[in-house]
Motif scaffolding. Structure first.
Motif, short mmCIF file in Angstrom:
data_model
loop_
_atom_site.label_atom_id
_atom_site.label_comp_id
_atom_site.label_asym_id
_atom_site.label_seq_id
_atom_site.Cartn_x
_atom_site.Cartn_y
_atom_site.Cartn_z
N PRO A 417 6.46 53.11 82.65
CA PRO A 417 7.50 53.18 81.82
C PRO A 417 8.60 54.20 82.21
O PRO A 417 9.56 54.18 81.83
N ASN A 418 8.11 55.46 82.91
CA ASN A 418 9.00 56.51 83.39
C ASN A 418 9.94 56.89 82.49
O ASN A 418 11.27 57.09 82.27
N LEU A 419 9.24 57.59 81.11
CA LEU A 419 9.86 58.35 80.01
C LEU A 419 10.28 59.49 80.84
O LEU A 419 9.64 60.25 81.39
N PHE A 420 11.32 60.12 80.00
CA PHE A 420 11.85 61.48 80.45
C PHE A 420 11.61 62.62 79.40
O PHE A 420 11.26 62.33 78.28
N ALA A 421 11.94 63.84 79.86
CA ALA A 421 11.57 65.05 78.97
C ALA A 421 12.94 64.85 77.94
O ALA A 421 13.97 64.79 78.32
N GLY A 422 12.54 64.80 76.71
CA GLY A 422 13.46 64.86 75.80
C GLY A 422 12.74 64.25 74.64
O GLY A 422 11.58 63.70 74.50
N GLU A 457 6.93 51.46 63.48
CA GLU A 457 5.95 52.32 62.54
C GLU A 457 4.94 53.14 63.46
O GLU A 457 4.65 54.09 62.75
N LEU A 458 4.80 52.77 64.77
CA LEU A 458 4.16 53.69 65.38
C LEU A 458 4.96 55.08 65.63
O LEU A 458 4.13 56.12 65.57
N ILE A 459 6.22 55.01 65.75
CA ILE A 459 6.89 56.06 65.88
C ILE A 459 6.75 57.11 64.68
O ILE A 459 6.74 58.21 64.74
N LEU A 460 7.09 56.36 63.36
CA LEU A 460 7.12 57.02 62.23
C LEU A 460 5.71 57.93 62.22
O LEU A 460 5.60 58.91 61.49
N ARG A 461 4.68 57.44 62.64
CA ARG A 461 3.36 58.13 62.40
C ARG A 461 3.26 59.20 63.33
O ARG A 461 2.33 60.11 63.35
N LEU A 462 4.08 59.42 64.40
CA LEU A 462 3.87 60.70 65.17
C LEU A 462 4.28 61.93 64.18
O LEU A 462 5.38 61.80 63.68
N PRO A 463 4.00 63.08 64.94
CA PRO A 463 4.32 64.22 64.04
C PRO A 463 5.82 64.46 63.71
O PRO A 463 5.87 64.86 62.54
N ASN A 464 6.61 64.19 64.55
CA ASN A 464 8.00 64.34 64.43
C ASN A 464 8.70 63.15 64.31
O ASN A 464 9.94 63.32 64.46
N GLY A 465 8.21 61.99 64.30
CA GLY A 465 8.85 60.72 64.23
C GLY A 465 9.86 60.37 65.44
O GLY A 465 9.42 60.81 66.62
N LEU A 470 8.86 64.60 74.19
CA LEU A 470 8.20 64.45 75.35
C LEU A 470 8.24 65.34 76.28
O LEU A 470 9.38 65.85 76.59
N GLY A 471 7.28 65.54 77.09
CA GLY A 471 7.40 66.21 78.21
C GLY A 471 7.83 65.53 79.53
O GLY A 471 7.89 64.17 79.31
N PRO A 472 7.87 66.05 80.76
CA PRO A 472 8.18 65.32 82.03
C PRO A 472 7.25 63.89 82.01
O PRO A 472 6.12 64.17 81.90
#
Length: 578
Positions: A417-422, A457-465, A470-472
């Motif tokens: 997926p290669n997500l980035f810090a942010g 819905e999955l994102i909304l269940r995370l602590p800060n939506g 996210l880290g590096p």
């Protein structure tokens, strides 16, 4: 030197333009250097007046007046020296403002070219050299003849001593350059390789620890670092012997000039005041040569770095070419005989691949590991340029669009997926707020993409939506969550082409259902969809199927037709291989 840096070179015009933009800074720095070197004569003249006029006559008034003039001259010298230093620093800042964005863009578009790995570090070498003492030594060196003339005016013998000493110093400097240049080049190359390897290991620390490669990686890094530092030490040792010889010769020349001037004064051929003046003038005449020897390693490294940047810009010359704005594509994908051969490999990764995918169609790509599926996905996504052949979107070659404009119309989900810090919102929106997109548009687009990917819905269940940080490399979410967020990123902006490489590799059943729905919805709105997959579940609803082996297309056509041909070609159950 300035002319060689500003000479036009195909693809490297932005580099030459940046140097030309700083030409005014360099010209004024050279002018101030001329005035500084003239004013350096003030202490010499002052001493001669004190010894030859004030002391013999006891003229206190004369002493006061010449002291005032000397202080004014020295104050002006200090101010001009400060100004030329500021000018060179400003030149470095201007180069940074003009070139740093262009260099970053070239690094992104270099597609793994060797000279791109340390491009900004190479540029920092150039900027530091431009702002440092080496350039000022270059500006001071042409004024050595001025001091030589004054030495001859004091006495021809002092002039000859200065001329011969300067020639020997110049010879030592030339020998130093000839000896140190290849050593420094090897040291710079080793250092860059060590830094690149270190960056690669730093980005994979979790894997290093999990595989028990911690000590092995450390030892490997230490070996590469030791090789680089040893070569730098070799270059410094080589330069050190010349620096020591030059320093000895300069001090010896100063002493010799004092002795010679004293002898000439005793003989009545020079005044007493000229004794100190001779030593000061000789010292000032050879100072730029010594300064150049000390600064030479940084100047050599800057020159090598500039050459590396020129190669990078020349190899990515197409990035900045003007392009006609094209309308948004509908999603007609045409691949025409593409082949890919990566640097350092003997066999091509793709061989003559051709296909056509209409808007709203879905294509599944299957094949064994190493068959070229991921390379094909990278080419279709615009992440890798084909060595041969053309990829078109609505008839226009990929290169006809700016890379960012092309990417707006392509949604790409790589194997990793290669997500980035942010924040999650930043990742889904591809950090659109950093290029001036309004917060409202970013919010709406990110939520719409997440809903299309079935991850809202999955994102909304995370602590800060959506504002969860996210880290590096996407640290903070699981592999499955990261893959679903990356799918939302691929869907951001409703692209006309979707390229999904193993999109279900980390998904559970719920995630796979959401993926299938997202694919069908994208196709329903007219997007062309390419799916590379090993697991058959996601390929059950595709319109067309393409099979690959050894980088070439084996079969391609409607899904049921390809499956029928595959079944017909398969050996009977229980049959022994021939």
């Amino acid at each position: 030197m300035f002319k060689s840096l500003t000479a036009p070179k195909a693809g490297a015009e932005p580099l030459a333009a940046a140097i030309r933009a700083c030409r005014t800074h360099f010209i004024w720095a050279a002018v101030f250097s001329a005035l500084v070197n003239l004013l350096y004569l003030a202490p010499t003249i002052y001493m001669m007046q004190v010894y030859d006029r004030v002391v013999p006559t006891g003229g206190i008034t004369t002493l006061v007046l010449i002291t005032i003039v000397a202080m004014l001259a020295l104050g002006t010298l200090a101010a001009l020296d400060w100004l030329r230093t500021r000018l060179l620093v400003r030149a470095g800042l201007r180069m940074d403002k003009m070139l740093a964005p262009a260099i970053m863009a070239r690094v992104v578009d270099a597609q793994g070219k060797p000279q791109s790995t340390q491009a900004l570090r190479e540029f920092d070498n150039v900027r530091t050299a431009v702002s440092g003492q080496g350039v000022m030594a270059l500006f001071d060196a042409p004024w050595t003849p001025l001091y030589l003339v004054f030495c001859f005016l004091l006495h021809p013998a002092i002039g000859v001593l200065t001329l011969v000493g300067g020639a020997v110093l110049f010879l030592l400097a030339w020998l130093n350059e000839r000896d140190s240049r290849p050593r420094l080049k090897r040291a710079i190359q080793s250092s860059n390789a060590a830094y690149a390897s270190q960056d690669g290991m730093t980005g994979q620390t979790e894997i290093v620890r999990a595989l028990g490669m911690r000590q092995a990686s450390i030892n490997r890094q230490l070996h590469q670092r030791h090789s680089a530092t040893s070569q730098y030490a070799d270059a410094q040792f080589s330069g050190g012997k010349y620096s020591g010889a030059i320093k000895f010769l300069r001090l010896a020349l100063q002493s010799a000039s004092l002795g010679l001037a004293a002898y000439l004064a005793v003989k009545g051929e020079m005044s007493a005041g000229a004794i100190i003046a001779a030593s000061v003038l000789l010292s000032r005449a050879v100072a730029p040569i010594e300064a150049l020897v000390g600064a030479w390693p940084s100047l050599v490294q800057a020159r090598a770095s500039w050459t590396t940047l020129q190669e990078l810009f020349a190899s990515t010359a197409g990035v900045d070419k003007p392009r006609t704005a094209l309308p948004a594509p509908r999603g007609l994908l045409q691949v025409e005989g593409i082949a890919v051969r990566l640097p350092g490999t003997e066999q091509p990764q793709l061989k003559g691949v051709s296909l056509t995918l209409n808007p709203g169609q879905t294509l599944g790509v299957v094949g064994p590991s190493g068959s070229g599926k991921t390379t094909l996905a990278r080419v279709l996504a615009g992440a890798q340029s084909p060595t041969i052949g053309t990829v078109r979107l609505d008839g226009a070659e990929y290169s006809a669009r700016d890379s960012d404009d092309l990417a707006r119309h392509i949604g790409y989900l790589p194997q990793n997926p290669n997500l980035f810090a942010g924040s999650i919102k930043d990742n889904i929106s591809r950090f659109a707020s950093s290029i001036g997109v309004s917060a409202e548009a970013v919010d709406a687009g990110a939520v719409a993409a997440a809903q299309a990917a079935g991850v809202h819905e999955l994102i909304l269940r995370l602590p800060n939506g959506y504002d969860t940080m996210l880290g590096p490399f996407g640290q903070g979410v699981s592999a499955g969550q990261g893959q679903r967020i990356a799918l939302a990123r691929a869907l951001y902006g409703s692209p006309a082409l979707l390229v999904l490489d193993e999109p279900n590799s980390a998904l559970d059943q719920e995630g796979e259902v959401a993926l299938m729905n997202a694919i069908l919805q994208a196709a329903a709105r007219g997007a062309a969809v390419v799916i590379i997959a090993h697991r058959a579940g996601v390929l059950q609803r595709v319109d067309r199927l393409l099979t690959m082996k050894d980088g070439a297309v084996q079969l391609e056509g409607p899904r049921e037709d390809v499956l029928a041909k595959m079944r017909a070609a398969a050996p009977p159950v229980g049959a022994r291989p021939q």
